[in-house]
Design a protein around this motif. Structure first.
Motif, PDB file in Angstrom:
ATOM      1  N   PHE A 159      97.896  -2.556  34.755  1.00 52.41           N
ATOM      2  CA  PHE A 159      97.316  -3.548  35.665  1.00 52.41           C
ATOM      3  C   PHE A 159      96.084  -2.999  36.367  1.00 52.41           C
ATOM      4  CE2 PHE A 159     101.052  -6.022  34.953  1.00 52.41           C
ATOM      5  CZ  PHE A 159     100.731  -7.310  35.351  1.00 52.41           C
ATOM      6  N   THR A 160      96.127  -1.734  36.762  1.00 50.59           N
ATOM      7  CA  THR A 160      94.960  -1.163  37.435  1.00 50.59           C
ATOM      8  C   THR A 160      93.754  -1.136  36.509  1.00 50.59           C
ATOM      9  OG1 THR A 160      96.369   0.220  38.836  1.00 50.59           O
ATOM     10  CG2 THR A 160      94.066   0.862  38.633  1.00 50.59           C
ATOM     11  N   LEU A 161      93.929  -0.620  35.304  1.00 49.25           N
ATOM     12  CA  LEU A 161      92.819  -0.549  34.361  1.00 49.25           C
ATOM     13  C   LEU A 161      92.328  -1.941  33.981  1.00 49.25           C
ATOM     14  CD1 LEU A 161      94.034   2.346  32.009  1.00 49.25           C
ATOM     15  CD2 LEU A 161      92.478   2.476  33.969  1.00 49.25           C
ATOM     16  N   LEU A 162      93.260  -2.868  33.796  1.00 45.02           N
ATOM     17  CA  LEU A 162      92.889  -4.224  33.396  1.00 45.02           C
ATOM     18  C   LEU A 162      92.028  -4.903  34.465  1.00 45.02           C
ATOM     19  CD1 LEU A 162      93.235  -6.665  31.450  1.00 45.02           C
ATOM     20  CD2 LEU A 162      95.274  -7.266  32.762  1.00 45.02           C
ATOM     21  N   PHE A 163      92.498  -4.910  35.689  1.00 47.18           N
ATOM     22  CA  PHE A 163      91.776  -5.646  36.724  1.00 47.18           C
ATOM     23  C   PHE A 163      90.497  -4.935  37.149  1.00 47.18           C
ATOM     24  CE2 PHE A 163      95.729  -7.950  37.013  1.00 47.18           C
ATOM     25  CZ  PHE A 163      95.297  -9.236  37.315  1.00 47.18           C
ATOM     26  N   VAL A 164      90.518  -3.613  37.181  1.00 44.32           N
ATOM     27  CA  VAL A 164      89.319  -2.893  37.608  1.00 44.32           C
ATOM     28  C   VAL A 164      88.201  -3.040  36.590  1.00 44.32           C
ATOM     29  CG1 VAL A 164      88.348  -0.590  38.007  1.00 44.32           C
ATOM     30  CG2 VAL A 164      90.492  -1.263  39.111  1.00 44.32           C
ATOM     31  N   PHE A 165      88.513  -2.865  35.302  1.00 38.68           N
ATOM     32  CA  PHE A 165      87.449  -2.834  34.304  1.00 38.68           C
ATOM     33  C   PHE A 165      87.140  -4.201  33.693  1.00 38.68           C
ATOM     34  CE2 PHE A 165      88.940   1.618  34.309  1.00 38.68           C
ATOM     35  CZ  PHE A 165      87.727   2.229  34.601  1.00 38.68           C
ATOM     36  N   VAL A 166      88.043  -5.166  33.832  1.00 35.70           N
ATOM     37  CA  VAL A 166      87.760  -6.511  33.311  1.00 35.70           C
ATOM     38  C   VAL A 166      87.157  -7.403  34.400  1.00 35.70           C
ATOM     39  CG1 VAL A 166      88.773  -8.611  32.325  1.00 35.70           C
ATOM     40  CG2 VAL A 166      89.545  -6.356  31.538  1.00 35.70           C
ATOM     41  N   PHE A 167      87.746  -7.368  35.597  1.00 33.47           N
ATOM     42  CA  PHE A 167      87.292  -8.264  36.655  1.00 33.47           C
ATOM     43  C   PHE A 167      86.516  -7.547  37.762  1.00 33.47           C
ATOM     44  CE2 PHE A 167      91.335 -10.045  35.024  1.00 33.47           C
ATOM     45  CZ  PHE A 167      90.836 -11.223  34.491  1.00 33.47           C
ATOM     46  N   GLY A 168      86.509  -6.222  37.739  1.00 36.56           N
ATOM     47  CA  GLY A 168      85.925  -5.475  38.837  1.00 36.56           C
ATOM     48  C   GLY A 168      84.461  -5.752  39.088  1.00 36.56           C
ATOM     49  N   GLY A 169      83.682  -5.880  38.015  1.00 38.44           N
ATOM     50  CA  GLY A 169      82.249  -6.095  38.193  1.00 38.44           C
ATOM     51  C   GLY A 169      81.931  -7.420  38.848  1.00 38.44           C
ATOM     52  N   SER A 170      82.488  -8.518  38.316  1.00 39.94           N
ATOM     53  CA  SER A 170      82.155  -9.847  38.835  1.00 39.94           C
ATOM     54  C   SER A 170      82.730 -10.071  40.228  1.00 39.94           C
ATOM     55  CB  SER A 170      82.660 -10.926  37.869  1.00 39.94           C
ATOM     56  OG  SER A 170      84.065 -10.802  37.673  1.00 39.94           O
ATOM     57  N   ARG A 195      83.430  -1.314  44.874  1.00 42.95           N
ATOM     58  CA  ARG A 195      83.881  -2.131  46.002  1.00 42.95           C
ATOM     59  C   ARG A 195      85.180  -2.842  45.670  1.00 42.95           C
ATOM     60  NH1 ARG A 195      85.848  -4.012  49.602  1.00 42.95           N
ATOM     61  NH2 ARG A 195      85.072  -5.419  51.240  1.00 42.95           N
ATOM     62  N   TYR A 196      85.302  -3.290  44.430  1.00 45.15           N
ATOM     63  CA  TYR A 196      86.517  -3.996  44.029  1.00 45.15           C
ATOM     64  C   TYR A 196      87.717  -3.053  43.993  1.00 45.15           C
ATOM     65  CZ  TYR A 196      89.726  -7.003  41.469  1.00 45.15           C
ATOM     66  OH  TYR A 196      90.813  -7.748  41.097  1.00 45.15           O
ATOM     67  N   VAL A 197      87.507  -1.805  43.598  1.00 41.56           N
ATOM     68  CA  VAL A 197      88.605  -0.835  43.582  1.00 41.56           C
ATOM     69  C   VAL A 197      89.206  -0.703  44.974  1.00 41.56           C
ATOM     70  CG1 VAL A 197      89.163   1.611  43.297  1.00 41.56           C
ATOM     71  CG2 VAL A 197      87.776   0.446  41.580  1.00 41.56           C
ATOM     72  N   GLN A 198      88.342  -0.616  45.994  1.00 41.91           N
ATOM     73  CA  GLN A 198      88.835  -0.496  47.363  1.00 41.91           C
ATOM     74  C   GLN A 198      89.587  -1.756  47.801  1.00 41.91           C
ATOM     75  OE1 GLN A 198      88.408   2.591  48.665  1.00 41.91           O
ATOM     76  NE2 GLN A 198      87.356   2.967  46.721  1.00 41.91           N
ATOM     77  N   TYR A 199      89.231  -2.883  47.199  1.00 40.82           N
ATOM     78  CA  TYR A 199      89.879  -4.147  47.557  1.00 40.82           C
ATOM     79  C   TYR A 199      91.220  -4.319  46.859  1.00 40.82           C
ATOM     80  CZ  TYR A 199      90.701  -9.158  48.098  1.00 40.82           C
ATOM     81  OH  TYR A 199      91.264 -10.380  48.390  1.00 40.82           O
ATOM     82  N   VAL A 200      91.263  -4.044  45.558  1.00 40.81           N
ATOM     83  CA  VAL A 200      92.419  -4.446  44.769  1.00 40.81           C
ATOM     84  C   VAL A 200      93.587  -3.468  44.847  1.00 40.81           C
ATOM     85  CG1 VAL A 200      91.829  -3.322  42.557  1.00 40.81           C
ATOM     86  CG2 VAL A 200      93.044  -5.528  42.573  1.00 40.81           C
ATOM     87  N   ILE A 201      93.348  -2.187  45.068  1.00 42.44           N
ATOM     88  CA  ILE A 201      94.446  -1.216  45.037  1.00 42.44           C
ATOM     89  C   ILE A 201      95.495  -1.503  46.111  1.00 42.44           C
ATOM     90  CG2 ILE A 201      95.059   1.221  45.289  1.00 42.44           C
ATOM     91  CD1 ILE A 201      93.816   0.418  42.583  1.00 42.44           C
ATOM     92  N   PRO A 202      95.128  -1.768  47.364  1.00 42.66           N
ATOM     93  CA  PRO A 202      96.167  -2.147  48.328  1.00 42.66           C
ATOM     94  C   PRO A 202      96.931  -3.400  47.897  1.00 42.66           C
ATOM     95  CG  PRO A 202      94.153  -1.558  49.472  1.00 42.66           C
ATOM     96  CD  PRO A 202      93.805  -1.641  48.021  1.00 42.66           C
ATOM     97  N   GLY A 203      96.222  -4.350  47.286  1.00 44.41           N
ATOM     98  CA  GLY A 203      96.898  -5.532  46.775  1.00 44.41           C
ATOM     99  C   GLY A 203      97.878  -5.211  45.661  1.00 44.41           C
ATOM    100  N   MET A 204      97.552  -4.211  44.845  1.00 42.93           N
ATOM    101  CA  MET A 204      98.451  -3.813  43.762  1.00 42.93           C
ATOM    102  C   MET A 204      99.765  -3.260  44.305  1.00 42.93           C
ATOM    103  SD  MET A 204      96.967  -4.270  40.727  1.00 42.93           S
ATOM    104  CE  MET A 204      97.618  -3.028  39.633  1.00 42.93           C
TER     105      MET A 204
END
Length: 290
Positions: A71-82, A93-102
């Motif tokens: 899930f981490t690799l999928l969301f960071v590298f597929v959706f992280g840019g947009s 910036r997305y990494v800092q956002y999504v990891i607590p959500g994970m």
């Protein structure tokens, strides 16, 4: 001859071989007549039984090991840019956002395992063995929850290792531990829901299917993976009452900074309310299941 199981003993054999001092109390059908010390002793013995099961079946840890990685690799590298651009940055910036959500996501996803495992124990006859023993009925459920929480903590460690590898900055260790503790408290409450499903539904597949129907809209209709500001108004109204949103936002505030108090208290309120309602239901259904 020692009654402790050998390294090759199966979990069910280990339970049958447990010393009488481990699981014995005066025979009773009423949990209220078993002392607190007796409940603790029974729970500890059953936790040991479940850990022995994991040792005999290490594949049962595959979801706790692989889920945070995938899930981490999928969301960071597929959706992280947009999504990162929408947040005013990029993938970092997305990494800092999504990891607590994970962390919040895993509190729900891995909680499902307690229900499927419980259902499998019923169908295999293991629960009939438990219910014939003079042990507290609640101890069986508390042991299941304890082991699943250990699996969740293991998955959280894996998640943090992967998150650091993809660029997450751990700048607030006390905040990280507080976020994990909050996620653990919420997960323990949700496990009572899945324990109830494990008792009333006929198969582990049914529990898994029902869990998917519950988890999918709660996880994606939340602030775990993306901000809710761009969602339609009716969906934003749903996310406002979604406990996973408050859990994710509280974890985000604790780990990377931002408002915490409101989301923290709302999440604790949800946890207390779910436990207060579902724990008695799960114990009652377990004790009266024919």
């Amino acid at each position: 001859m020692s009654s402790h199981p050998s390294p090759t003993t199966t979990p069910n054999e280990a339970l049958r071989a447990a010393p009488s001092t481990t699981l014995s109390t005066p025979a009773t059908k009423d949990d209220a007549r078993i002392s607190l010390r007796g409940h603790v002793r029974h729970t500890s013995a059953l936790v040991r039984r479940n850990l022995l099961w994991i040792r005999q079946d290490p594949e049962s840890m595959a979801d706790a090991l692989l889920m945070p990685v995938i899930f981490t690799l999928l969301f960071v590298f597929v959706f992280g840019g947009s999504i990162g651009q929408a947040l005013g940055g990029g993938q970092d910036r997305y990494v800092q956002y999504v990891i607590p959500g994970m962390i919040a996501m895993m509190s729900m996803t891995l909680s499902q395992g307690v229900g499927t495992g419980f259902s499998q124990d019923f169908n295999s006859g293991v629960m009939d063995r438990f219910r014939s023993l003079p042990i507290g009925r609640g101890s069986v459920l508390f042991a299941k929850i304890s082991v699943e929480l250990l699996r969740m903590l293991f998955a959280t460690v894996v998640l943090m290792i992967v998150s650091v590898a993809v660029g997450f900055d751990i700048t607030n260790w006390p905040g990280l531990f507080a976020a994990v503790a909050l996620s653990t408290a919420f997960a323990s409450s949700i496990m009572w829901v899945f324990l109830t499903l494990g008792v009333i539904m006929k198969s582990a597949q049914s529990v898994q299917a029902m869990g998917f129907l519950v988890l999918f809209p709660l996880q994606f209709g939340s602030s775990i993976f993306a901000p809710t500001t761009s969602m339609p108004g009716w969906l934003q109204a749903f996310t406002d009452y979604n406990p996973l949103s408050t859990l994710a936002d509280a974890a985000r505030g604790l780990m990377v900074g931002g408002p915490v108090a409101h989301d923290l208290w709302v999440t604790l309120g949800w946890s207390a309310a779910i436990t207060a309602v579902m724990a008695p239901v799960a114990i009652h259904k377990f004790r009266t299941k024919s």
